[in-house]
Design an enzyme around this catalytic site. Sequence first.
Site, PDB file in Angstrom:
ATOM      1  N   ARG A  54       2.988   7.802   8.546  1.00 29.12           N
ATOM      2  CA  ARG A  54       3.883   7.772   7.390  1.00 29.12           C
ATOM      3  C   ARG A  54       4.774   9.007   7.333  1.00 29.12           C
ATOM      4  O   ARG A  54       5.647   9.082   6.466  1.00 29.12           O
ATOM      5  CB  ARG A  54       3.025   7.727   6.127  1.00 29.12           C
ATOM      6  CG  ARG A  54       3.192   6.479   5.283  1.00 29.12           C
ATOM      7  CD  ARG A  54       2.262   6.609   4.100  1.00 29.12           C
ATOM      8  NE  ARG A  54       2.485   5.618   3.097  1.00 29.12           N
ATOM      9  CZ  ARG A  54       1.857   4.460   3.028  1.00 29.12           C
ATOM     10  NH1 ARG A  54       1.002   4.128   3.963  1.00 29.12           N
ATOM     11  NH2 ARG A  54       2.093   3.652   2.030  1.00 29.12           N
TER      12      ARG A  54
ATOM     13  N   ARG B 286       2.846  -9.926  -6.498  1.00 29.33           N
ATOM     14  CA  ARG B 286       1.534  -9.647  -5.910  1.00 29.33           C
ATOM     15  C   ARG B 286       0.525  -9.316  -7.007  1.00 29.33           C
ATOM     16  O   ARG B 286      -0.590  -9.819  -7.006  1.00 29.33           O
ATOM     17  CB  ARG B 286       1.664  -8.469  -4.931  1.00 29.33           C
ATOM     18  CG  ARG B 286       0.336  -8.022  -4.346  1.00 29.33           C
ATOM     19  CD  ARG B 286       0.517  -7.110  -3.158  1.00 29.33           C
ATOM     20  NE  ARG B 286       0.816  -5.732  -3.535  1.00 29.33           N
ATOM     21  CZ  ARG B 286       1.243  -4.806  -2.673  1.00 29.33           C
ATOM     22  NH1 ARG B 286       1.458  -5.122  -1.425  1.00 29.33           N
ATOM     23  NH2 ARG B 286       1.480  -3.575  -3.060  1.00 29.33           N
TER      24      ARG B 286
ATOM     25  N   ARG C  24       6.425   5.791  -4.938  1.00 32.50           N
ATOM     26  CA  ARG C  24       6.044   5.424  -3.564  1.00 32.50           C
ATOM     27  C   ARG C  24       7.289   5.149  -2.721  1.00 32.50           C
ATOM     28  O   ARG C  24       7.344   5.512  -1.542  1.00 32.50           O
ATOM     29  CB  ARG C  24       5.134   4.184  -3.583  1.00 32.50           C
ATOM     30  CG  ARG C  24       3.690   4.542  -3.912  1.00 32.50           C
ATOM     31  CD  ARG C  24       2.901   3.359  -4.447  1.00 32.50           C
ATOM     32  NE  ARG C  24       2.823   2.241  -3.545  1.00 32.50           N
ATOM     33  CZ  ARG C  24       2.526   0.997  -3.925  1.00 32.50           C
ATOM     34  NH1 ARG C  24       2.295   0.738  -5.209  1.00 32.50           N
ATOM     35  NH2 ARG C  24       2.449   0.043  -3.045  1.00 32.50           N
TER      36      ARG C  24
HETATM   37  P1  ADP Z   1       1.926   0.577   0.411  1.00 31.72           P
HETATM   38  O1  ADP Z   1       2.328   0.517   1.824  1.00 31.72           O
HETATM   39  O2  ADP Z   1       2.007  -0.747  -0.252  1.00 31.72           O
HETATM   40  O3  ADP Z   1       2.599   1.676  -0.350  1.00 31.72           O
HETATM   41  P2  ADP Z   1      -0.765   1.380   1.221  1.00 31.72           P
HETATM   42  O4  ADP Z   1      -1.906   0.511   0.862  1.00 31.72           O
HETATM   43  O5  ADP Z   1      -0.345   1.447   2.639  1.00 31.72           O
HETATM   44  O6  ADP Z   1       0.398   0.936   0.274  1.00 31.72           O
HETATM   45  O7  ADP Z   1      -1.076   2.891   0.752  1.00 31.72           O
HETATM   46  C1  ADP Z   1      -1.456   3.198  -0.541  1.00 31.72           C
HETATM   47  C2  ADP Z   1      -1.486   4.706  -0.745  1.00 31.72           C
HETATM   48  O8  ADP Z   1      -2.422   5.304   0.167  1.00 31.72           O
HETATM   49  C3  ADP Z   1      -0.163   5.428  -0.454  1.00 31.72           C
HETATM   50  O9  ADP Z   1       0.709   5.398  -1.551  1.00 31.72           O
HETATM   51  C4  ADP Z   1      -0.672   6.835  -0.135  1.00 31.72           C
HETATM   52  O10 ADP Z   1      -1.007   7.536  -1.284  1.00 31.72           O
HETATM   53  C5  ADP Z   1      -1.957   6.590   0.635  1.00 31.72           C
HETATM   54  N1  ADP Z   1      -1.709   6.488   2.091  1.00 31.72           N
HETATM   55  C6  ADP Z   1      -1.852   5.379   2.850  1.00 31.72           C
HETATM   56  N2  ADP Z   1      -1.546   5.638   4.124  1.00 31.72           N
HETATM   57  C7  ADP Z   1      -1.187   6.934   4.174  1.00 31.72           C
HETATM   58  C8  ADP Z   1      -0.733   7.808   5.195  1.00 31.72           C
HETATM   59  N3  ADP Z   1      -0.594   7.382   6.458  1.00 31.72           N
HETATM   60  N4  ADP Z   1      -0.459   9.095   4.870  1.00 31.72           N
HETATM   61  C9  ADP Z   1      -0.591   9.537   3.638  1.00 31.72           C
HETATM   62  N5  ADP Z   1      -0.995   8.789   2.619  1.00 31.72           N
HETATM   63  C10 ADP Z   1      -1.303   7.494   2.864  1.00 31.72           C
END
Ligand code: ADP
Length: 293
Positions: A88, A127, A150
Amino acid sequence: MRIILLGPPGSGKGTQAQLLVQRYGIVQLSTGEMLRAAVAAGTPVGLKAKEIMASGGLVPDEVVVGIISDRIDQPDAKNGFILDGFPRTVPQAEALDDLLKHKHLKLDAVVELRVNESALLSRVETRVAQMRERGEEVRVDDTPEVLTKRLASYRSQTEPLIHYYSERRKLSTIDGMMAIDEVTRAIHRQLLALGAVEPKTHGKAHGKTHARSAAKAAPAKKGAKKSRAAKKPTKTAKKAAKSAKKAAKKAVKGAKKATKKTAKKTAKKTTRKAVKKGAKKAAKKVTKKRAKR
Ligand code: ADP
């Protein structure tokens, strides 16, 4: 096959990841899911991540990199994986490059799902409504306020990855505004073009194809299955052939009956005509004879 799904929240990464899992028999590694599980279990990672996630921020890179590195080493990831929600940030992408190199693994593709931002909020709202309907627990970060945060994190920290992977010739961009199955097909086409999947993995994203993908893990069995399948027609095909035969028989019988009926009718008509004609002739003869007398 190892791929990354890239896209903002609500772009359909999770949905597509699940369909790809079924199609190719590989595992989905979602950092979001893993972190939510850690939060629910109250592990040290979960305690660290809880507040950050609830507010829509990003969990520290070293935490997620550690989780992913361990997860890739699990036996079920040997056949391949889809990374959903990771990397990310650019440092996470660099860390991933390093750890894949260390593990002697190659990344096949990075699939970016591109969507109109205006559609994202309503998608997430849908959703949430569906989860409520099913009686499932709704994510604490699925509120309009947190979603805005986000999205902002995505734009500033994750979007640079598009450039990162396009420079490394790994990026494939897919229109994420199409219908779910069209997106799946487009991803499949891209993976085919990149040589990440073999053409035989064509097919619908469900049961039978899954069995085929599972067979991929056991080549000996796959060969056996294939030759048997080639020799033996399927149950459905057999059934169809049987009913076609039956229908053909019925049609022939019907035709025969119809011909018989028409023949009978014609014969009756002819006899009636002949009888009439004969009677007329006889009557004429009688009249002539009488007239002579
Ligand atoms: P979405 O893609 O729908 O925003 P996710 O389920 O992938 O949701 O992630 C939810 C939360 O988990 C993110 O908003 C973040 O806080 C945390 N998160 C997930 N993956 C990562 C990552 N690779 N690095 C940092 N935080 C993460």
